[in-house]
Design an enzyme around this catalytic site. Structure first.
Site, short mmCIF file in Angstrom:
data_model
loop_
_atom_site.label_atom_id
_atom_site.label_comp_id
_atom_site.label_asym_id
_atom_site.label_seq_id
_atom_site.Cartn_x
_atom_site.Cartn_y
_atom_site.Cartn_z
N CYS A 124 22.62 -91.54 27.74
CA CYS A 124 23.78 -91.75 28.38
C CYS A 124 24.14 -92.83 28.67
O CYS A 124 23.21 -94.02 28.87
CB CYS A 124 23.05 -90.84 29.83
SG CYS A 124 23.73 -90.70 31.09
N CYS B 169 17.06 -91.73 30.43
CA CYS B 169 17.62 -90.92 29.26
C CYS B 169 19.05 -91.24 27.70
O CYS B 169 19.81 -91.97 28.41
CB CYS B 169 19.30 -89.51 29.49
SG CYS B 169 18.30 -89.10 30.68
N CYS C 275 21.85 -95.95 37.62
CA CYS C 275 20.54 -94.81 37.43
C CYS C 275 19.37 -94.99 37.87
O CYS C 275 19.23 -96.11 36.52
CB CYS C 275 20.84 -93.27 35.89
SG CYS C 275 19.90 -92.03 35.91
N1 SAH Z 1 20.78 -86.82 36.57
C1 SAH Z 1 21.28 -86.00 36.18
C2 SAH Z 1 22.65 -86.36 36.42
C3 SAH Z 1 23.93 -86.73 35.70
S1 SAH Z 1 24.25 -85.96 34.33
C4 SAH Z 1 20.95 -84.71 34.97
O1 SAH Z 1 20.45 -85.58 33.79
O2 SAH Z 1 21.32 -83.72 35.16
C5 SAH Z 1 25.15 -84.76 33.90
C6 SAH Z 1 25.24 -84.33 32.75
O3 SAH Z 1 25.01 -85.01 31.21
C7 SAH Z 1 23.67 -84.37 31.89
O4 SAH Z 1 23.07 -83.10 31.88
C8 SAH Z 1 23.18 -85.43 31.05
O5 SAH Z 1 21.73 -85.17 30.22
C9 SAH Z 1 24.27 -85.23 30.51
N2 SAH Z 1 25.17 -86.33 30.00
C10 SAH Z 1 24.04 -87.56 29.80
N3 SAH Z 1 24.79 -88.24 28.41
C11 SAH Z 1 25.38 -87.02 27.81
C12 SAH Z 1 26.08 -87.51 26.53
N4 SAH Z 1 26.30 -88.66 26.23
N5 SAH Z 1 26.50 -86.11 25.92
C13 SAH Z 1 26.91 -85.17 26.85
N6 SAH Z 1 26.45 -85.05 27.68
C14 SAH Z 1 25.55 -85.75 28.65
#
Ligand code: SAH
Length: 347
Positions: A122, A119, A115
């Site tokens: 993530c 974040c 990616c």
């Molecule tokens: N890049 C895109 C799509 C991928 S992430 C986006 O950010 O929307 C899909 C979802 O999972 C996003 O809402 C992200 O914020 C969330 N996410 C990421 N890590 C997470 C975690 N550890 N627990 C719960 N949700 C998470």
């Protein structure tokens, strides 16, 4: 070696395929046949194209390759969720997930290897971006899940979410081409209303989507409606600010009249105060919105911790009091690292 020089036949449009055949002194119609084999019948070799002459197949073989994905490993969760480790033609791997519920089967697909964003909560972000997926690599993930849905659940795929690995709006053109194929009658013929593109919020691209009047749905991973807080957990917010995001979303709603879904995780000591709740309620006011409160899926050292249920309840109460639709979403497929934010190629 030789393969490297040949072009991927699936990068060609139907028109280009037709032109290839006319340039060879053959009929343009041959292009339609090959196109159908590639996209409707999912052929992985020219030899599989049985209504095409041997000479023509050889001609194709000397000019092109068919790149396609391969499901390397399939894991099944206790709750029915399936995770595919998908190998690409160059050996890289992405993951996609099939999420079954009583009425639906949803495919969660990847748009990039790794990616581009950072974040902090993530797992995919830790891989960094390696490359964008091509339209056919996105399309193939959907086809693989559609097949699995038919095989294991006796029904076709019903919904698609771009919530796998990667930031779809950082690979917008290819995502759009894949969606065109998924929705076209020559592909899967799915309704765009059943497709959701989820973004961390790239304002310029959201405006572009609005200008193009796209028919699929938009979800935004908001996680905080306070500028500094959002930057602390999603550092790219310093560049793509909340203020710009809000302005882009106002534009989106003005142009499309399409409701926005916000994904939101509530963490202890990050966004668990009344001030955070009030900011979210305020952020949701300018357009009809829905908030999905997602359960946090721990990815490692416990830097982030999900807030207690009492805080989530407070969020729900305040949002509902203000007429904002809210759902609390339980994660699926946790036992096989298939839940939101856990996709990171552990295999
Ligand atoms: N890049 C895109 C799509 C991928 S992430 C986006 O950010 O929307 C899909 C979802 O999972 C996003 O809402 C992200 O914020 C969330 N996410 C990421 N890590 C997470 C975690 N550890 N627990 C719960 N949700 C998470």
């Amino acid at each position: 070696m030789e393969n490297k020089k040949k072009k991927d036949v699936r990068a060609l449009t139907k028109e280009q395929l037709r032109a290839f055949f006319t340039a060879q002194g053959d009929q343009a119609f041959r292009g339609n046949q090959v196109y159908e084999w590639l996209w409707q019948k999912g052929a992985h070799s020219f030899d599989a194209m049985t209504n095409i002459s041997k000479e023509t197949r050889l001609l194709l073989d000397t000019n092109f390759v068919i790149n396609h994905i391969k499901v390397d490993q399939m894991q099944r969760s206790k709750d029915g969720t399936i995770k595919n480790a998908v190998r690409l033609h160059d050996g890289l791997v992405v993951e996609s997930v099939l999420i079954p519920t009583a009425k639906r089967t949803t495919a969660c697909v990847s748009s990039q290897v790794g990616c581009s964003l950072d974040c902090r909560f993530c797992a995919t972000a830790r891989l960094k971006r390696m490359r964008n997926l091509n339209p056919d690599e996105i399309y193939d993930q959907v086809v693989a899940i559609d097949n699995e849905s038919r095989l294991y659940f006796n029904r076709p795929l019903s919904n698609i979410v771009f919530m796998g690995m990667g930031e779809p709006l950082m690979n917008y053109n290819n995502v759009l081409k894949a969606i065109e194929k998924i929705t076209s009658v020559e592909g899967l013929g799915m309704s765009p209303k059943r497709i959701t593109v989820s973004t961390s919020g790239v304002p310029k691209m959201i405006k572009k989507m609005a200008d193009q009047r796209v028919k699929f749905k938009l979800a935004v991973s908001l996680h905080s409606a306070i500028e500094e807080t959002r930057t602390s957990i999603m550092p790219f917010n310093a560049t793509f600010t909340l203020q710009d995001l809000r302005e882009a979303l106002e534009y989106w709603y003005r142009e499309t009249k399409s409701r926005i879904t916000y994904e939101y995780v509530v963490w202890k000591d990050v966004n668990d105060s009344q001030k955070d709740i009030d900011a979210l309620v305020d952020f949701c006011r300018f357009a009809p919105s829905k908030v999905n409160l997602i359960e946090y899926n721990p990815i490692d050292d416990g830097e982030f911790q999900q807030a207690p249920t009492s805080v989530i309840d407070r969020y729900v109460e305040c949002l509902e009091q203000n007429g904002i639709t809210v759902t609390v979403r339980r994660s699926r497929g946790k036992d096989i690292d298939a839940a939101c934010g856990q996709l990171a190629n552990k295999s």
